[in-house]
Design a protein around this motif. Structure first.
Motif, PDB file in Angstrom:
ATOM      1  N   GLY A 681       0.785  -1.228   0.000  1.00 23.72           N
ATOM      2  CA  GLY A 681       0.000   0.000   0.000  1.00 23.72           C
ATOM      3  C   GLY A 681       0.818   1.280   0.000  1.00 23.72           C
ATOM      4  O   GLY A 681       0.252   2.371   0.023  1.00 23.72           O
ATOM      5  N   VAL A 682       2.164   1.174  -0.049  1.00 20.24           N
ATOM      6  CA  VAL A 682       3.018   2.355   0.011  1.00 20.24           C
ATOM      7  C   VAL A 682       3.296   2.866  -1.399  1.00 20.24           C
ATOM      8  O   VAL A 682       3.631   2.087  -2.301  1.00 20.24           O
ATOM      9  N   ASN A 683       3.161   4.176  -1.610  1.00 21.93           N
ATOM     10  CA  ASN A 683       3.526   4.823  -2.876  1.00 21.93           C
ATOM     11  C   ASN A 683       4.859   5.522  -2.689  1.00 21.93           C
ATOM     12  O   ASN A 683       5.058   6.269  -1.713  1.00 21.93           O
ATOM     13  N   LEU A 684       5.783   5.307  -3.637  1.00 26.43           N
ATOM     14  CA  LEU A 684       7.129   5.872  -3.531  1.00 26.43           C
ATOM     15  C   LEU A 684       7.538   6.462  -4.875  1.00 26.43           C
ATOM     16  O   LEU A 684       7.377   5.814  -5.919  1.00 26.43           O
ATOM     17  N   LEU A 685       8.064   7.678  -4.838  1.00 30.49           N
ATOM     18  CA  LEU A 685       8.668   8.311  -6.004  1.00 30.49           C
ATOM     19  C   LEU A 685      10.147   8.491  -5.699  1.00 30.49           C
ATOM     20  O   LEU A 685      10.521   9.270  -4.816  1.00 30.49           O
ATOM     21  N   SER A 686      10.994   7.761  -6.389  1.00 29.93           N
ATOM     22  CA  SER A 686      12.427   7.769  -6.095  1.00 29.93           C
ATOM     23  C   SER A 686      13.084   9.010  -6.667  1.00 29.93           C
ATOM     24  O   SER A 686      12.755   9.480  -7.773  1.00 29.93           O
ATOM     25  N   LYS A 687      14.009   9.582  -5.907  1.00 28.66           N
ATOM     26  CA  LYS A 687      14.816  10.708  -6.371  1.00 28.66           C
ATOM     27  C   LYS A 687      15.984  10.179  -7.193  1.00 28.66           C
ATOM     28  O   LYS A 687      16.505   9.105  -6.901  1.00 28.66           O
ATOM     29  N   PRO A 688      16.421  10.979  -8.146  1.00 31.21           N
ATOM     30  CA  PRO A 688      15.822  12.212  -8.661  1.00 31.21           C
ATOM     31  C   PRO A 688      14.686  11.887  -9.624  1.00 31.21           C
ATOM     32  O   PRO A 688      14.689  10.830 -10.256  1.00 31.21           O
ATOM     33  N   TYR A 689      13.729  12.774  -9.735  1.00 31.27           N
ATOM     34  CA  TYR A 689      12.588  12.533 -10.610  1.00 31.27           C
ATOM     35  C   TYR A 689      12.392  13.746 -11.523  1.00 31.27           C
ATOM     36  O   TYR A 689      12.748  14.868 -11.215  1.00 31.27           O
ATOM     37  N   ARG A 690      11.803  13.477 -12.694  1.00 26.76           N
ATOM     38  CA  ARG A 690      11.474  14.538 -13.639  1.00 26.76           C
ATOM     39  C   ARG A 690      10.123  15.160 -13.283  1.00 26.76           C
ATOM     40  O   ARG A 690       9.325  14.574 -12.559  1.00 26.76           O
ATOM     41  N   ARG A 691       9.901  16.328 -13.849  1.00 27.65           N
ATOM     42  CA  ARG A 691       8.623  17.018 -13.623  1.00 27.65           C
ATOM     43  C   ARG A 691       7.462  16.142 -14.073  1.00 27.65           C
ATOM     44  O   ARG A 691       6.427  16.054 -13.392  1.00 27.65           O
ATOM     45  N   GLU A 692       7.632  15.445 -15.203  1.00 28.90           N
ATOM     46  CA  GLU A 692       6.555  14.604 -15.720  1.00 28.90           C
ATOM     47  C   GLU A 692       6.278  13.429 -14.776  1.00 28.90           C
ATOM     48  O   GLU A 692       5.116  13.060 -14.540  1.00 28.90           O
ATOM     49  N   ASP A 693       7.378  12.820 -14.245  1.00 30.89           N
ATOM     50  CA  ASP A 693       7.192  11.708 -13.301  1.00 30.89           C
ATOM     51  C   ASP A 693       6.484  12.187 -12.038  1.00 30.89           C
ATOM     52  O   ASP A 693       5.599  11.502 -11.497  1.00 30.89           O
ATOM     53  N   LEU A 694       6.854  13.368 -11.563  1.00 30.52           N
ATOM     54  CA  LEU A 694       6.220  13.927 -10.369  1.00 30.52           C
ATOM     55  C   LEU A 694       4.732  14.170 -10.620  1.00 30.52           C
ATOM     56  O   LEU A 694       3.882  13.817  -9.801  1.00 30.52           O
ATOM     57  N   ALA A 695       4.410  14.752 -11.775  1.00 29.79           N
ATOM     58  CA  ALA A 695       3.011  15.067 -12.071  1.00 29.79           C
ATOM     59  C   ALA A 695       2.169  13.800 -12.139  1.00 29.79           C
ATOM     60  O   ALA A 695       1.062  13.748 -11.591  1.00 29.79           O
ATOM     61  N   ARG A 696       2.695  12.767 -12.836  1.00 27.94           N
ATOM     62  CA  ARG A 696       1.918  11.522 -12.975  1.00 27.94           C
ATOM     63  C   ARG A 696       1.723  10.832 -11.618  1.00 27.94           C
ATOM     64  O   ARG A 696       0.644  10.324 -11.301  1.00 27.94           O
ATOM     65  N   LYS A 697       2.791  10.783 -10.805  1.00 30.63           N
ATOM     66  CA  LYS A 697       2.711  10.077  -9.530  1.00 30.63           C
ATOM     67  C   LYS A 697       1.784  10.814  -8.558  1.00 30.63           C
ATOM     68  O   LYS A 697       1.000  10.195  -7.823  1.00 30.63           O
ATOM     69  N   ILE A 698       1.842  12.158  -8.563  1.00 27.58           N
ATOM     70  CA  ILE A 698       0.957  12.954  -7.699  1.00 27.58           C
ATOM     71  C   ILE A 698      -0.499  12.700  -8.084  1.00 27.58           C
ATOM     72  O   ILE A 698      -1.367  12.449  -7.238  1.00 27.58           O
ATOM     73  N   ARG A 699      -0.776  12.760  -9.390  1.00 26.40           N
ATOM     74  CA  ARG A 699      -2.149  12.590  -9.834  1.00 26.40           C
ATOM     75  C   ARG A 699      -2.625  11.160  -9.569  1.00 26.40           C
ATOM     76  O   ARG A 699      -3.773  10.944  -9.137  1.00 26.40           O
ATOM     77  N   HIS A 700      -1.759  10.164  -9.767  1.00 25.87           N
ATOM     78  CA  HIS A 700      -2.128   8.766  -9.500  1.00 25.87           C
ATOM     79  C   HIS A 700      -2.461   8.565  -8.021  1.00 25.87           C
ATOM     80  O   HIS A 700      -3.457   7.908  -7.682  1.00 25.87           O
ATOM     81  N   THR A 701      -1.656   9.168  -7.141  1.00 22.43           N
ATOM     82  CA  THR A 701      -1.900   9.011  -5.701  1.00 22.43           C
ATOM     83  C   THR A 701      -3.180   9.722  -5.288  1.00 22.43           C
ATOM     84  O   THR A 701      -3.970   9.200  -4.486  1.00 22.43           O
ATOM     85  N   LEU A 702      -3.415  10.903  -5.837  1.00 17.84           N
ATOM     86  CA  LEU A 702      -4.646  11.637  -5.500  1.00 17.84           C
ATOM     87  C   LEU A 702      -5.888  10.892  -5.996  1.00 17.84           C
ATOM     88  O   LEU A 702      -6.913  10.836  -5.311  1.00 17.84           O
ATOM     89  N   ASN A 703      -5.785  10.306  -7.155  1.00 14.85           N
ATOM     90  CA  ASN A 703      -6.943   9.611  -7.723  1.00 14.85           C
ATOM     91  C   ASN A 703      -7.241   8.297  -7.003  1.00 14.85           C
ATOM     92  O   ASN A 703      -8.345   7.751  -7.159  1.00 14.85           O
TER      93      ASN A 703
END
Length: 874
Positions: A681-703
């Motif tokens: 159940g844990v969501n992780l975005l590994s550093k370093p990340y691109r703006r596009e990766d950040l946007a997709r992961k943020i939206r996926h987690t919010l949804n």
């Protein structure tokens, strides 16, 4: 023989004989007496016939020591033992008479003989006693005086009797000596070797048979052919003793049927008479069967031990190479551990630096339009990507990368990578794919498997100088105990992925170092030496096994073994394929590095989000407790202060139901990764990340946030889009609008599930508890909740339920123990287990008919589980 003698009635003759006669049984019961015997003893036939002789004629007052009784008993026993006549020259034995005044004993003297009467088998069937009353002669002797009768028959009789008693005493003493000697002993008389004496040990040795008075060939017929008769004959004839040690002899057992092989030590000693003749053979010896067997067993053990020593010596000699390989493996392990410690300490700061560079470069990229500037920015971002890849390879080799395993089908994944592989390898490389039928699923991280396969394929291309054949195989494999012990892997079922090339192969010294980090045979600048190291680390972190087969000029085959799983394949849409979307939600960013924090905040504001910031967990909790509406917590994993990132996430979720959580880090340590795998159940975005990766992961987690229990508030006013969204100022607490509960589509009503299905829901996580309760209620169930096993047991006592829906990992009483206790009193209660990890075997033992759902689960999965339960219950 005259006819008159042959037809004579000897009983009638004895009955009228002038001398007293008596017949005794072998147990000394009076069978018959003649008239002379009755006259001599002054008794009647009815008085003594059928009585024990010592009861009919007890000892009298003239014999207080019982000497007469003992003499008579000894004589009768001698007849039984020897089957020969025994004579009592003179015995004093009183005779009882009945008078008006009672029993009176008359002192009498007797001279008697006892003769055995043998049956057809040579056994004593009766004893004939012939006796004479010599009392008057003894009285005359006493009256005449000692000098006048010195030469009479009484003196001779007394001397004979005394000598006989002395001989008897000596014989009895000898018998006691032999009985207590602890050896077997016997005396065989004459050339026929007739048993005259045998002690208890000898009788036990020969099966307690009746051997006394019988020749050895008749008494022990089973000795024929064993050389024993011949040995006795030779000793008797030559007069020379014979000694045997451990001689094997086979004798009949006590049951008369079983033949027993014995090992005997014994001596045959000839008994010499004064004239030099041999009268018989004295036998004495010991049964050494057990000792000989023990000796033989010890000899076998000795030989076996010698064989073991030789085998062990050979094994030690052969294991020298293995020892060198083990030492090499230990050095490799120590090297990996050292690098792991190094990468763990460096990766966090290194990835933070890369994140700062990447974030700011991407922000600049959106603001600059000059072609030369854009080219330089693109080159800089490429360098950031290479740095990120290098850090990821180091973490993979050190087995510290966070894995997100799921059940996958390697065959399908390999086929989907076909086009990618052909582009990477070039047209000069022929690619052949072989997928076995009935391929099992494996539980692993699909992205890492793809990276590993691509690394192996590129290495194979370089080994073939761009031309050759690459074969990719996938099949089922079983690693047995023997192989597992040799290669440090768990035995069991695996899915094998093999990559074979027709390249140059590896020399032994290269093969030995193939997995070492930074080791490469390529020219400088053409490789980092981390490709195979990354594959090795990933496979080991996945509890798998990797093996290289290579010879110079023969190509190379690398086989990867990943553990089999019985779970169904889980196909998820790739987040990277989703479009880049902005948003208007409020995000709390928790980051201790101020530069990284500022860069992240700028990226999120650029995407349109309202952003709050905190530098540690305590500050973030203060904001959450202030009542500020937060839609997403975006927090670094590694932070200073007393509040760890996982604890922060749990407390924020408790304070703000329905809030989403996204972790980010360049090195996760063990906060959200256990056993090399992300916690369920844990969501992780590994550093370093691109703006596009950040946007997709943020939206996926919010949804995909968990549903909240409160109704949605009024929609917030739209954010100004004149420029980037500004950072949100603290505002009054407002209930968050949860996403609506996932209801079933209208075209699929739950017509198979009773509308009033009574469900006891047990879950210790409050967010999951509320979310699951809403989903079950939305499916038409009547739901009662409990936070732990004890509370659930109380609810079971208070009401009736159709179904127990429980998490496995509950505090206190586990879900498995809860189900076991509930079914003990309610056998018709249905059980559904929910868990994010294993323990299914134990759960099935507690509830064989239970169903399972894996966390995180959707309302569709709950619907399917309820339908299966209803169908199962019938």
């Amino acid at each position: 023989m005259p006819a008159a003698v042959a037809t004579a009635d000897f009983e009638a003759l004895l009955a009228v004989a002038p001398h007293p006669y008596m017949l005794l049984s072998p147990d000394f019961v009076i069978l018959w007496v003649n008239e002379a015997y009755l006259h001599a003893t002054q008794r009647t036939r009815d008085d003594i016939i059928g009585r024990y002789v010592f009861d009919a004629f007890p000892g009298g007052p003239h014999d207080p020591d019982g000497t007469g009784i003992q003499q008579l008993r000894n004589s009768l026993n001698a007849v039984l033992r020897s089957r020969t006549q025994d004579v009592l020259a003179l015995i004093r034995y009183a005779i009882p008479h009945e008078t008006p005044d009672g029993t009176v004993f008359e002192d009498r003297y007797w001279s008697a003989s006892h003769t055995p009467i043998l049956d057809a088998d040579g056994q004593v069937s009766m004893i004939l006693q012939q006796t004479d009353d010599v009392t008057e002669l003894q009285t005359l002797r006493q009256r005449a005086g000692q000098d006048r009768v010195e030469g009479s028959i009484f003196r001779r009789a007394a001397e004979v009797q005394q000598e006989k008693e002395l001989l008897h005493a000596e014989r009895e003493h000898l018998r006691r000596l032999l009985e207590q000697a602890g050896v077997f002993a016997a005396f065989l008389r004459g050339e026929d070797h007739v048993f005259e004496i045998a002690n208890e040990s000898y009788m036990r040795l020969t099966g307690r048979r009746d051997i006394l008075g019988r020749p050895v060939r008749d008494a022990l017929p089973e000795l024929v052919g064993q050389g024993i008769y011949e040995l006795l004959d030779d000793v008797y004839t030559s007069g020379t003793a014979y000694r045997a040690s451990g001689l094997e002899v086979t004798l009949l057992g006590e049951d008369g049927e079983t033949m027993t092989s014995l090992a005997l030590d014994f001596v045959y000693q000839p008994i010499m008479e004064p004239d030099g003749s041999v009268s018989g053979i004295f036998v004495i010896g010991s049964d050494v069967t057990e000792g000989k067997r023990a000796t033989q067993e010890l000899e076998r053990y000795r030989l076996h031990l010698e064989d073991m020593v030789r085998e062990r010596t050979r094994a030690l000699e052969e294991s020298e190479e293995q020892r060198r390989r083990t030492e090499s493996a230990l050095r490799q392990s120590q090297k990996m551990e050292a690098i792991g410690q190094l990468t763990g300490g460096v990766a966090h700061d290194f990835n933070n630096l890369l994140q700062i560079l990447s974030g700011n470069l991407q922000l600049l990229q959106r603001r600059l339009h000059d072609a030369e500037d854009m080219r330089r920015l693109a080159a800089s971002l490429g360098a950031v990507d290479r740095g990120a890849k290098l850090a990821a390879q180091l973490l993979a080799f050190a087995r510290r990368q966070p894995l997100e395993p799921r059940a996958i089908h390697l065959g399908r994944m390999v086929r989907e990578m076909d086009e990618l592989l052909r582009r990477a390898l070039g047209e000069a490389i022929d690619v052949e794919t072989v997928i076995a039928g009935g391929l099992w699923n494996t539980l692993t991280d699909p992205d890492q498997v793809q990276n590993a396969l691509l690394n192996l394929a590129v290495n194979a291309r370089d080994a073939m100088d761009g031309t050759g054949r690459l074969t990719i195989e996938a099949g089922n494999a079983m690693l047995d105990d023997h192989y597992a012990r040799q290669h440090d892997v768990e035995p069991g079922q695996y899915v094998m992925l093999a990559v074979s090339d027709t390249g140059s192969g590896m020399a032994p010294e290269v093969l030995e170092r193939a997995f070492e980090p930074f080791f490469t045979t390529k020219r400088d600048g053409q490789g980092s030496g981390l490709g195979l190291s990354m594959v090795y680390g990933f496979v080991k972190q996945s509890q798998g096994h990797i093996k290289i087969y290579s010879e110079p000029g023969q190509g190379t085959t690398i086989r990867i073994y990943l553990p089999r799983t019985h779970e169904a394949e889980e196909i998820l849409p790739a987040i990277s394929a989703a479009p880049v979307e902005s948003g208007t939600e409020t995000i709390l960013v928790v980051e201790d590095d101020p530069v990284v924090q500022a860069t992240t905040v700028d990226l999120l504001k650029d995407l349109g989000y309202t952003v709050l910031r905190a530098s540690d967990g305590q500050s973030a909790l203060t904001l959450a407790r202030a009542g500020i509406a937060i839609d997403l917590l975006f927090t670094d994993v590694v932070m200073p202060g007393p509040v760890r990132a996982p604890d922060l996430a749990r407390q924020v979720q408790a304070l703000i139901p329905g809030v989403g959580v996204l972790f980010t880090s360049g090195y996760t340590e063990n906060a959200i990764v256990h056993g090399g795998r992300l916690d369920p159940g844990v969501n992780l975005l590994s550093k370093p990340y691109r703006r596009e990766d950040l946007a997709r992961k943020i939206r996926h987690t919010l949804n995909n946030r968990p549903a909240a229990a409160s109704p949605p508030p009024a929609a917030p006013p739209p954010l100004s889009r004149v420029g980037p969204a500004r950072e949100a100022a603290p505002r009054a607490a407002t209930p968050l609008a949860p996403p609506p509960v996932n209801r079933l589509p209208a075209e699929e009503p739950m017509k198979d599930v009773p509308a009033a299905l009574r469900v006891l829901l047990v879950e210790d996580d409050p967010m999951i508890l509320m979310d699951t309760e809403d989903m079950l209620a939305g499916l038409g169930c009547r739901v009662t909740t409990a936070r732990d096993g004890r509370g659930a047991l109380k609810e079971l006592e208070r009401g009736e339920f159709d179904l127990l829906f429980t998490d496995i990992g509950l505090p206190g009483v586990s879900g498995i123990d809860l189900a076991r206790q509930a079914l003990a009193t309610r056998p018709r209660l249905g059980v559904i287990f929910a868990s994010g990890f294993g323990a299914r075997d134990d759960a099935r033992q507690a509830a064989p008919d239970a169903l399972f759902v894996n966390k995180p689960y959707s309302i569709a999965q709950l619907d399917a589980a309820l339908r299966r339960f209803v169908a199962q219950r019938g």
